[in-house]
Design a protein around this motif. Structure first.
Motif, mmCIF file in Angstrom:
data_model
loop_
_atom_site.group_PDB
_atom_site.id
_atom_site.type_symbol
_atom_site.label_atom_id
_atom_site.label_comp_id
_atom_site.label_asym_id
_atom_site.label_seq_id
_atom_site.Cartn_x
_atom_site.Cartn_y
_atom_site.Cartn_z
ATOM 1 N N PRO A 26 42.388 -22.108 79.544
ATOM 2 C CA PRO A 26 42.171 -21.083 78.519
ATOM 3 C C PRO A 26 43.410 -20.204 78.338
ATOM 4 O O PRO A 26 44.059 -19.814 79.311
ATOM 5 N N GLY A 27 43.728 -19.925 77.090
ATOM 6 C CA GLY A 27 44.875 -19.072 76.796
ATOM 7 C C GLY A 27 46.192 -19.806 76.708
ATOM 8 O O GLY A 27 47.223 -19.199 76.376
ATOM 9 N N ALA A 153 36.613 -32.678 62.262
ATOM 10 C CA ALA A 153 36.692 -31.335 61.660
ATOM 11 C C ALA A 153 36.140 -30.285 62.622
ATOM 12 O O ALA A 153 36.707 -29.187 62.756
ATOM 13 N N ALA A 154 35.039 -30.607 63.302
ATOM 14 C CA ALA A 154 34.459 -29.661 64.266
ATOM 15 C C ALA A 154 35.377 -29.479 65.473
ATOM 16 O O ALA A 154 35.504 -28.366 66.010
ATOM 17 N N THR A 160 41.287 -24.384 67.055
ATOM 18 C CA THR A 160 41.880 -23.179 66.482
ATOM 19 C C THR A 160 41.151 -21.925 66.957
ATOM 20 O O THR A 160 41.771 -20.878 67.159
ATOM 21 N N THR A 161 39.836 -22.015 67.148
ATOM 22 C CA THR A 161 39.087 -20.874 67.685
ATOM 23 C C THR A 161 39.566 -20.513 69.086
ATOM 24 O O THR A 161 39.585 -19.338 69.476
ATOM 25 N N ILE A 166 47.217 -26.019 64.558
ATOM 26 C CA ILE A 166 47.258 -27.366 63.999
ATOM 27 C C ILE A 166 48.144 -27.344 62.766
ATOM 28 O O ILE A 166 47.931 -26.548 61.854
ATOM 29 N N VAL A 167 49.138 -28.226 62.765
ATOM 30 C CA VAL A 167 50.069 -28.338 61.639
ATOM 31 C C VAL A 167 49.902 -29.720 61.026
ATOM 32 O O VAL A 167 50.071 -30.730 61.713
#
Length: 399
Positions: A26-27, A153-154, A160-161, A166-167
């Motif tokens: 995380p992080g 997609a999920a 991102t959350t 994402i590029v």
């Protein structure tokens, strides 16, 4: 800025790996780069949409374990994210004495793998599926269907959350290492990361070579051609209908698949592709074709499997041959029932000795991990594959 992780590839393996890296760390700073405008645009988005049970794979093998765990993980993920899926079950149908013998071996394998399966005779098959004929079948009740683009997609939203970036629409043009940092370039853009993960699918061998990794295989594109049945045949089957696979080949054969949108498709076959990422029937790329045309490993493979290759090529050129494969177990189908449907292209790693890679193929050093072959069913197994890759990356010290 130096990222903790850079992931190349926005298919389900890259996305699941990125998601699991952020769960485990995380992080952490994570960047995922995808050359297409969307995610899951190639193998992930051009398959049958099946959640496989894991019946086919050798007992105790990594593929068997990943598929069984992946099927449950996929369903759990879909439940958590409101993604529609359906557990419709699958009949694997034998249409010859040879296939009946193979069916017996497959049923035994199901038990060894802990897969719920039922062996039924021809009469019971006909009772359950009136439009299907065969000498016998295996029914796997846990097999399902889903739209893997929605799963991707999920996963992207989860990444991102969790703080990942994402590029898209960004093709990697250079990879180099300098001390403890990997530099990734895309035209005039540049990123630096402590660890690089490449899940580049159809381009995985090229990305590995770009990064200076020593590889002895080549990615050969196998085109899988599908047809869609007319709306009036949406109820022609109530389950998925698969042939008994040839154990010497990595392809499952032409099958009848109920799709999550209610339609039914037939396919795919498996023919050499003239381009890695062009899905139209006569799509051609000289570089892609040259890659396998001048690769001795492919010709060694064709020498071993030339009969199967000729049958697949014949059925691609002659729709009647393709129909004949379907009519082995669904005799009511006609040529008029085979409407065009988008093809898929499978990234098949072929080794220098001509062997088709049936298992995972990784190439790595202290800073880079390249997934050079993620065998079918990678979509079903995507989440535990991502866990395995994340554990592998985090097993090395990050400085």
């Amino acid at each position: 800025m130096i990222h903790d992780f850079c992931v190349i590839g926005g298919g389900i393996v890259g996305l699941a790996s990125a998601m699991k890296l952020l769960e485990r760390r995380p992080g952490a700073s994570l960047l995922l780069i995808e050359k297409e405008a969307g995610l899951g645009e190639h193998q992930t988005g051009h398959n049958s949409g099946v959640i496989h049970s894991g019946i086919y794979y050798a007992p105790g093998s990594l593929k068997a374990d990943l598929c069984k765990r992946g099927a449950e993980a996929t369903k759990t993920f879909c439940d958590a994210h409101g993604i529609k899926y359906e557990i419709c079950g699958k009949h694997i149908v034998a249409t010859s004495d040879l296939e009946l013998r193979r069916l017996d071996a497959l049923f035994e394998r199901a038990g060894q793998n802990g897969i719920a399966a039922e062996r039924i005779d021809a009469a019971e098959l006909r009772r359950r599926e009136p439009n299907i004929s065969g000498l016998g079948a295996i029914f796997t009740p846990s097999t399902g269907i889903v739209d893997y683009r929605q799963v991707c997609a999920a996963m992207a939203k989860t990444i991102t959350t969790a703080g990942g970036e994402i590029v898209t629409s960004t093709a990697v043009t250079g990879i180099s290492e300098d001390g403890d940092v990997v530099t990734v370039r895309a035209g005039d853009r540049m990123w630096r990361a402590r660890r690089l993960l490449a899940c580049a699918g159809l381009q995985s061998d090229r990305i590995a070579r770009m990064a200076g990794m020593a590889i002895s295989h080549r990615i050969v594109p196998f085109r899988g051609e599908y047809f869609r049945l007319p709306d009036r045949l949406d109820k022609v089957v109530s389950t998925l209908i698969y042939p008994v696979p040839d154990p010497d080949l990595p392809f499952l054969g032409i099958h009848l698949t109920r799709m999550i949108d209610g339609s039914v498709t037939v396919g795919p076959n498996a023919v050499l592709g003239m381009a890695r990422e062009k899905y139209r029937r006569f799509g051609f790329d000289p570089g892609d074709t040259g890659d396998w045309l001048f690769y001795p490993g492919l010709w060694k493979s064709l020498a071993k499997n030339w009969r199967s290759a000729l049958v697949e090529l014949r059925n691609s050129i002659w729709r009647g041959g393709y129909l004949a494969e379907c009519r082995k177990y669904c005799p009511s189908l006609t040529l008029a029932d085979l409407a065009p449907y988008p093809a898929g292209i499978r990234a098949q790693a072929v080794m220098a000795d001509g062997a088709l890679a049936h298992d995972f193929l990784f190439v790595e050093n202290q800073r880079q991990l390249h997934v050079c072959n993620a065998p079918s069913p990678a979509a079903t197994s995507g989440i535990p594959i991502g866990e395995m890759i994340a554990d592998r990356l985090l097993g090395a010290s990050l400085t």
